[in-house]
Motif scaffolding. Structure first.
Motif, mmCIF file in Angstrom:
data_model
loop_
_atom_site.group_PDB
_atom_site.id
_atom_site.type_symbol
_atom_site.label_atom_id
_atom_site.label_comp_id
_atom_site.label_asym_id
_atom_site.label_seq_id
_atom_site.Cartn_x
_atom_site.Cartn_y
_atom_site.Cartn_z
ATOM 1 N N ALA A 230 49.445 35.383 59.883
ATOM 2 C CA ALA A 230 49.007 35.109 61.255
ATOM 3 C C ALA A 230 49.432 33.692 61.634
ATOM 4 C CB ALA A 230 47.498 35.276 61.376
ATOM 5 N N ASP A 231 49.342 32.770 60.675
ATOM 6 C CA ASP A 231 49.799 31.406 60.926
ATOM 7 C C ASP A 231 51.318 31.369 61.091
ATOM 8 O OD1 ASP A 231 47.278 30.362 60.925
ATOM 9 O OD2 ASP A 231 47.379 29.453 58.943
ATOM 10 N N VAL A 232 52.022 32.206 60.318
ATOM 11 C CA VAL A 232 53.477 32.274 60.473
ATOM 12 C C VAL A 232 53.803 32.684 61.913
ATOM 13 C CG1 VAL A 232 55.552 33.563 59.825
ATOM 14 C CG2 VAL A 232 54.006 32.761 58.047
ATOM 15 N N TYR A 233 53.054 33.654 62.410
ATOM 16 C CA TYR A 233 53.293 34.125 63.780
ATOM 17 C C TYR A 233 53.089 32.978 64.783
ATOM 18 C CZ TYR A 233 52.966 36.827 68.071
ATOM 19 O OH TYR A 233 53.172 37.316 69.338
ATOM 20 N N ALA A 234 51.954 32.298 64.656
ATOM 21 C CA ALA A 234 51.661 31.203 65.598
ATOM 22 C C ALA A 234 52.757 30.141 65.540
ATOM 23 C CB ALA A 234 50.305 30.589 65.272
ATOM 24 N N LEU A 235 53.195 29.834 64.321
ATOM 25 C CA LEU A 235 54.274 28.850 64.188
ATOM 26 C C LEU A 235 55.543 29.365 64.866
ATOM 27 C CD1 LEU A 235 53.760 27.679 60.487
ATOM 28 C CD2 LEU A 235 53.583 26.254 62.530
ATOM 29 N N GLY A 236 55.770 30.677 64.749
ATOM 30 C CA GLY A 236 56.937 31.272 65.395
ATOM 31 C C GLY A 236 56.877 31.090 66.909
ATOM 32 N N VAL A 237 55.689 31.303 67.471
ATOM 33 C CA VAL A 237 55.539 31.134 68.925
ATOM 34 C C VAL A 237 55.767 29.664 69.299
ATOM 35 C CG1 VAL A 237 53.956 31.344 70.888
ATOM 36 C CG2 VAL A 237 53.961 33.092 69.102
ATOM 37 N N ILE A 238 55.219 28.783 68.460
ATOM 38 C CA ILE A 238 55.382 27.343 68.740
ATOM 39 C C ILE A 238 56.873 26.970 68.711
ATOM 40 C CG2 ILE A 238 54.953 25.028 67.789
ATOM 41 C CD1 ILE A 238 52.169 26.124 66.935
ATOM 42 N N LEU A 239 57.590 27.498 67.706
ATOM 43 C CA LEU A 239 59.016 27.176 67.622
ATOM 44 C C LEU A 239 59.776 27.762 68.820
ATOM 45 C CD1 LEU A 239 61.335 25.862 66.103
ATOM 46 C CD2 LEU A 239 61.601 27.945 64.759
ATOM 47 N N TYR A 240 59.394 28.975 69.176
ATOM 48 C CA TYR A 240 60.005 29.617 70.346
ATOM 49 C C TYR A 240 59.869 28.699 71.561
ATOM 50 C CZ TYR A 240 61.176 33.636 73.394
ATOM 51 O OH TYR A 240 61.765 34.488 74.291
ATOM 52 N N GLU A 241 58.645 28.205 71.735
ATOM 53 C CA GLU A 241 58.351 27.345 72.876
ATOM 54 C C GLU A 241 59.079 26.000 72.755
ATOM 55 O OE1 GLU A 241 54.174 26.700 73.232
ATOM 56 O OE2 GLU A 241 54.278 26.239 75.361
ATOM 57 N N MET A 242 59.147 25.479 71.528
ATOM 58 C CA MET A 242 59.815 24.199 71.334
ATOM 59 C C MET A 242 61.313 24.311 71.637
ATOM 60 S SD MET A 242 58.119 22.763 67.786
ATOM 61 C CE MET A 242 58.880 21.128 67.747
ATOM 62 N N VAL A 243 61.858 25.494 71.361
ATOM 63 C CA VAL A 243 63.292 25.668 71.544
ATOM 64 C C VAL A 243 63.632 26.063 72.985
ATOM 65 C CG1 VAL A 243 65.243 27.153 70.893
ATOM 66 C CG2 VAL A 243 63.771 26.196 69.129
ATOM 67 N N THR A 244 62.797 26.955 73.559
ATOM 68 C CA THR A 244 63.158 27.489 74.878
ATOM 69 C C THR A 244 62.386 26.851 76.028
ATOM 70 O OG1 THR A 244 61.464 29.188 74.827
ATOM 71 C CG2 THR A 244 63.590 29.755 73.843
ATOM 72 N N GLY A 245 61.240 26.255 75.717
ATOM 73 C CA GLY A 245 60.414 25.689 76.784
ATOM 74 C C GLY A 245 59.484 26.714 77.419
ATOM 75 N N VAL A 246 59.578 27.976 76.985
ATOM 76 C CA VAL A 246 58.657 29.001 77.517
ATOM 77 C C VAL A 246 58.057 29.781 76.361
ATOM 78 C CG1 VAL A 246 59.867 29.290 79.706
ATOM 79 C CG2 VAL A 246 60.508 30.704 77.769
#
Lengths: 820, 200
Positions: free
Chosen positions: A264-280
């Motif tokens: 579940a933490d891996v998922y949250a980190l994935g969303v954070i990275l998504y946002e860090m890379v794309t801004g959305v």
């Protein structure tokens, strides 16, 4: 002066704040001059005045609590200064630690956050665990306690810096800098996982960037175990918890707390990275809550490269792999996620799977250190088995089929062989044995194979079934029981669809399924799977294959009897397994014999027949050296058990040396957080404990418990055993409080996992009772012993030392009654 | 996450099968419970009274009796709630089937505030809950750093320049953040009261 005044400029005018010389703010006089002649700006100034009245109302009705003035919020040892943050769970104040003058942050939980005693205990435990995470990328916990008005609080280091999103907004780091920052966040989270602490609520607001630009993760595991409940509430109360929802994994959104683990933490980190890379965010979060949740659960996110053109396609893959809906398809650990991000940064191939199977298999194979790790051996074993499949299966089935079918099979045999060959070629393509790199785990490779087994052999259920069987067995052998079970059930379904049923394969399928069920303590289900296996076996004629399956059947029966505590029957079954094999000549027979001998050794050990047990392991090792690699799971399991029995025979030094060696090997083979590593850690710790090296033992116990607490699957019994052993250690040191906590937890867990009358739960209860007695609580101890003593008597017999010990405790209480 | 305006909720409430009922109740139950308890009902009585009121409201609403032009939702719920509180107080003390009577100030009903006082209490609770709910929604909409900027300025009186330093923002951005947050809360509060549609 051109253009109207900005809000900031209007506010500066109202507050008479001069321009900051370090910035390019306009001078107040210029602003006043503009104001004189601009009706629009005058109007907006009026609007701001009116807004102040509303702000006052908001302040009155929604103002966070004032610290210190409220007596209830005084915290001994700390002087609270001002509130710095308010969240759903509590309020964070800046404070000074009186004794040191150090600036700290104090988080006081809101009323009702720890409503029940259970929640309070869990909170305290969580803080204690979190306090042990000592890592530069984690905000350190310094202290904890309860306020006068009974609210939980904890003290953290105070970080002077913005949250991740604020930092990104103002500093605009390059992609490379963002990725490096992200790996720091991963480091912090991984350190916590290694300590057994999940975060469960990772989001940019929980990540601070300090003055040196270092990421610091905040608020680990603290009283957030009810996130799932929050999601449920969010469904009915619009607007609540939404900030968290964007980062909540699908299993959290489904409000399924049992399914939540480190992924579940891996998922949250994935969303954070998504946002860090794309801004959305990966999903559109607008619309009614139910719609949003459904969207997150059902729709695949846009590829990041669709938002940021020219993005490295590997980064696309890495991010999407981390936010897979199905936790089983995500990175297993934060470590492997981080490794792939680093690989992208360093332009190395990544481990995550891409949509093109051939590409990903080549990448995997290319990075695999063939001949070095066990994983390669397992992989080659798997490939070898697959290579034999097309011939073997056709042969087995041919015996049962009519001539017409034989002709058809002959026609399809070539095609099947060609399919298997293609599959293997894909797997092995571009293997470069000389190339090394970060460890590749065989389970990752299996995932790829598993993904394809379902459709690659579409028209041939026999081939597909056999493939799934091999995958199921391999997963199971590696301790990935959930995946193993999934493959085995699929295999059984594939095989049952064939007419007439391939009884040998089906029997094997059920035997392996029983193995998974036994390993996860689902003993009744295991028994029923073995019944199914037996009925298929009965339909098989006598043959060499049949003997091998019979041997495995007997073996599994032995394992089941072991778990139910019927050690005599277990030993008998293992002997039967060995007898069925007859002369042990072929490699296959040697493999099976070694497994039976290991099982035999374990059961003998339980009956305290240590010398025989050791002999059994030594015999197994002779076979293993011939047919298995030094790092094969069977070899490691044998060494592990052998070490344990050496301990029982008082040969502690030999045992510890073997365990240390084993620990290293298992870390290499399985990774630091695998439950097999946990098992070795527990055994090593227990050995150290037995000779009084408590400090060393304590560290190993903690690490083992940490692993079992977060490892996917169902390792609760192992957790219980480790907690029990750690509890015994405290008891031996007369540390009654921690001993009581550990032993009670162990007993409670064992009660949830094992049937009534099971010797392990009886033994755990007995030990807990001993602890209660030592702290003078004779009545509750007696109540427990009155249950556990008859259970031990029944399960182990009256002469067993555990039974005798329980009896002695009861006698002590009786004596105490008389003398008292 | 889009804010579900009370107007939208009310629209959805027309559909008897809709889950909007749960969300409607979830949104308005807390201030109603608080009000009932402040009028002297026990926790259990308050739960019952609120449940009755919400049911009554939904029935009346589906019957087309709620005319928004005649007053705000809050006022309407107050009337129903106040009656329900009185009725529960009475039932709690007397035989359950006794016919309702007017307030008798000389007996146990004296603990209940009169209509004007009650209305004042109600409005205070209602408004507080409205603002708090809006603030909660708002936090899901704005970035944590912007929220923090607003929070530090509004609740802690931290000067903009200091907030800017703490959060790594410009002073202009800090003022801008506070302005936007306040405007948005204002908007949300109107929507909470079912007064005005929003564009989101």
């Amino acid at each position: 002066m051109s253009g109207h005044l900005s809000i900031g400029e209007l506010e500066r005018l109202r507050a008479d704040e001069p321009a900051d010389e370090r910035s390019n703010e306009r001078a107040l006089d210029d602003l006043r001059a503009h104001m004189e002649s601009c009706a629009t700006c005058k109007g907006r100034l009026n609007e701001l005045d009116q807004l102040d009245a509303f702000a006052e109302q908001v302040r009155e009705l929604a103002s966070p609590e004032q610290p210190a003035q409220d007596g209830a919020l005084q915290i001994p040892g700390y002087e609270l200064s001002h509130e710095i943050h308010r969240g759903g769970q509590g309020i964070v104040f800046a404070a000074t630690q009186v004794s040191t003058g150090r600036q700290v942050a104090v988080k006081v939980l809101l009323h009702g956050v720890l409503a029940s005693q259970k929640q309070r205990m869990r909170f305290e435990r969580e803080v204690d665990y979190a306090a042990r995470i000592n890592h530069p990328n984690v905000v350190a916990i310094i202290d904890r306690g309860t306020t006068r008005d009974d609210r939980g609080f904890f003290v953290m280091e105070l970080i002077d810096g913005p949250t991740l999103d604020g930092y990104l907004e103002t500093h605009r780091p390059t992609l490379e800098q963002r990725l490096r920052l992200f790996t720091e966040i991963c480091d912090g989270v991984q350190a916590a996982h290694q300590r057994g602490v999940l975060h469960r609520d990772l989001k940019p607001g929980n990540i601070l960037i300090d003055q040196s630009g270092r990421a610091k993760v905040l608020d680990f595991g603290l009283a957030k175990d009810d996130l799932a409940d929050s999601v449920t509430i969010a469904r009915t109360v619009a607007g609540e918890f939404m900030g968290t929802l964007a980062y909540a994994s699908p299993e959290q959104l489904r409000a399924n707390p049992d399914a939540i683990d480190s992924r579940a933490d891996v998922y949250a980190l994935g969303v954070i990275l998504y946002e860090m890379v794309t801004g959305v965010l990966p999903h559109d979060m607008t619309g009614p809550i139910d719609t949003v949740i459904r969207r997150v659960l059902e729709q695949p996110p846009k590829r990041p490269s669709a938002i940021v053109p020219k993005l490295d396609p590997d980064l696309d893959t890495v991010i999407l792999h981390a936010i897979e809906h199905d936790p089983d398809r995500r990175y297993r650990s934060v470590d492997s996620f981080r490794a792939d991000v680093l690989a992208v940064l360093e332009h190395r191939p990544i481990m995550a799977r891409r949509s093109s199977a051939a590409y990903q298999l080549r990448k995997f194979a290319g990075r695999h250190r063939v001949g070095v790790l066990l994983s390669s051996v397992v992989m080659l074993g798997l490939l070898g088995t697959l290579a034999g499949l097309s011939v073997g299966i056709v042969r087995a089935n041919a015996a049962n089929r009519i001539a017409e079918q034989r002709r058809l099979e002959a026609e399809t045999e070539l095609e099947k062989q060609s399919m298997v060959s293609t599959f293997l070629n894909d797997l092995l393509a571009e293997v470069d044995p000389g190339q090394s790199g970060p460890d590749m785990r065989v389970t990752e490779l299996l995932d790829v194979a598993s993904e394809q087994a379902g459709d690659q052999f579409g028209p041939y259920p026999d081939l597909r079934g056999a493939m799934q069987l091999v995958l199921g067995e391999t997963y199971t052998r590696l301790g990935s029981y959930a995946q193993g079970e999934q493959e085995l059930l699929a295999a059984i379904a594939s095989l049952e669809a064939i007419e007439p049923s391939p009884s040998g394969s089906l029997a094997m399928g059920y035997i392996l399924l029983a193995q998974v069920q036994t390993a996860t303590t689902r003993l009744v289900e295991a028994q029923s799977s073995l019944d199914q296996a037996r009925s298929h076996l009965d339909r098989l004629g006598a043959s060499i294959d049949q003997a091998a399956i019979q041997a495995q059947f007997a073996h599994q029966l032995g394992a089941l009897y072991y778990e139910t505590g019927e050690f005599d029957r277990s030993i008998e079954a293992y002997h039967r397994s060995l007898d069925t094999l007859g002369d042990i000549d072929t490699p296959e027979q040697k493999k099976l014999a070694s497994q039976a001998l290991i099982g035999l050794g374990v059961s003998l050990k339980r009956l305290e027949r240590f010398e025989e047990g050791l002999d059994s392991y030594d015999r197994a090792l002779v076979y293993l050296q011939e047919v298995r690699s030094p790092n094969h799971p069977d070899t490691l399991a044998c060494l592990s058990n052998r070490a344990e029995v050496l301990n029982n025979l008082g040969r502690a030094e030999e045992a510890e040396a073997q365990l240390l060696d084993l620990l290293e090997r298992r870390r290499v083979v399985f990774g630091d957080t695998h439950e097999r590593v946990g098992i070795t850690l527990n055994n090593l710790a227990d050995s150290l404990r037995a000779r009084g090296a408590f400090d060393e033992a304590s560290g190993y116990f903690d690490e083992a418990i940490a692993i079992f607490r977060v490892s996917p699957g169902d390792p609760s019994l192992r957790l219980a055993i480790t907690m029990h052993n750690a509890g015994v250690m405290h008891l031996e040191q007369n540390q009654l409080n921690p001993a009581q906590d550990r032993l009670r937890d162990a007993w409670e867990t064992s009660k949830a996992m094992l049937p009534e009358g099971h010797w392990i739960r009886a033994q755990f209860g007995t030990k807990y009772a001993e602890c209660l007695m030592n702290s003078g609580q004779h009545e509750p101890a007696r109540a427990i012993l009155e249950v556990t003593y008859p259970e031990l008597l029944n399960a182990l017999g009256e002469d067993h030392r555990r039974t005798l010990f329980a009896k002695s405790l009861l006698d002590r209480i009786a004596q105490n009654d008389t003398s008292g | 996450m889009q804010w579900e305006t009370t107007t939208i909720l009310l629209e959805q409430l027309r559909d008897a099968e809709s889950l909007a009922w749960q969300r409607f109740a979830g949104r308005f139950r807390p201030p109603m419970i608080r009000f009932a308890q402040r009028c002297g009902l026990t926790e259990e009585q308050a739960e019952d009274a609120v449940q009755d009121t919400l049911m009554q409201f939904v029935e009346a609403y589906r019957d087309g009796q709620y005319d928004r032009s005649r007053g705000r939702l809050g006022s309407w719920l107050f009337t129903l709630m106040y009656n329900s509180v009185r009725s529960h107080r009475r039932d709690g003390a007397r035989a359950p089937k006794q016919a309702p009577k007017a307030i008798d100030r000389t007996t146990f009903f004296s603990a209940i505030p009169d209509t004007d006082d009650a209305k004042q209490v109600w409005e205070q609770d209602w408004e507080q809950h409205a603002i708090q709910t809006c603030m909660q929604q708002l936090r899901s909409e704005v970035s944590p750093s912007h929220y923090r900027a607003f929070e530090l300025m509004t609740f802690r009186d931290v000067p903009a320049i200091e907030v800017a330093r703490q959060l790594g923002l410009s002073r202009d951005a800090v003022y801008q953040a506070r302005y936007r947050v306040l405007k948005r809360v204002e908007e949300l509060r109107l929507a909470y009261n079912g007064v005005e549609e929003l564009t989101t």
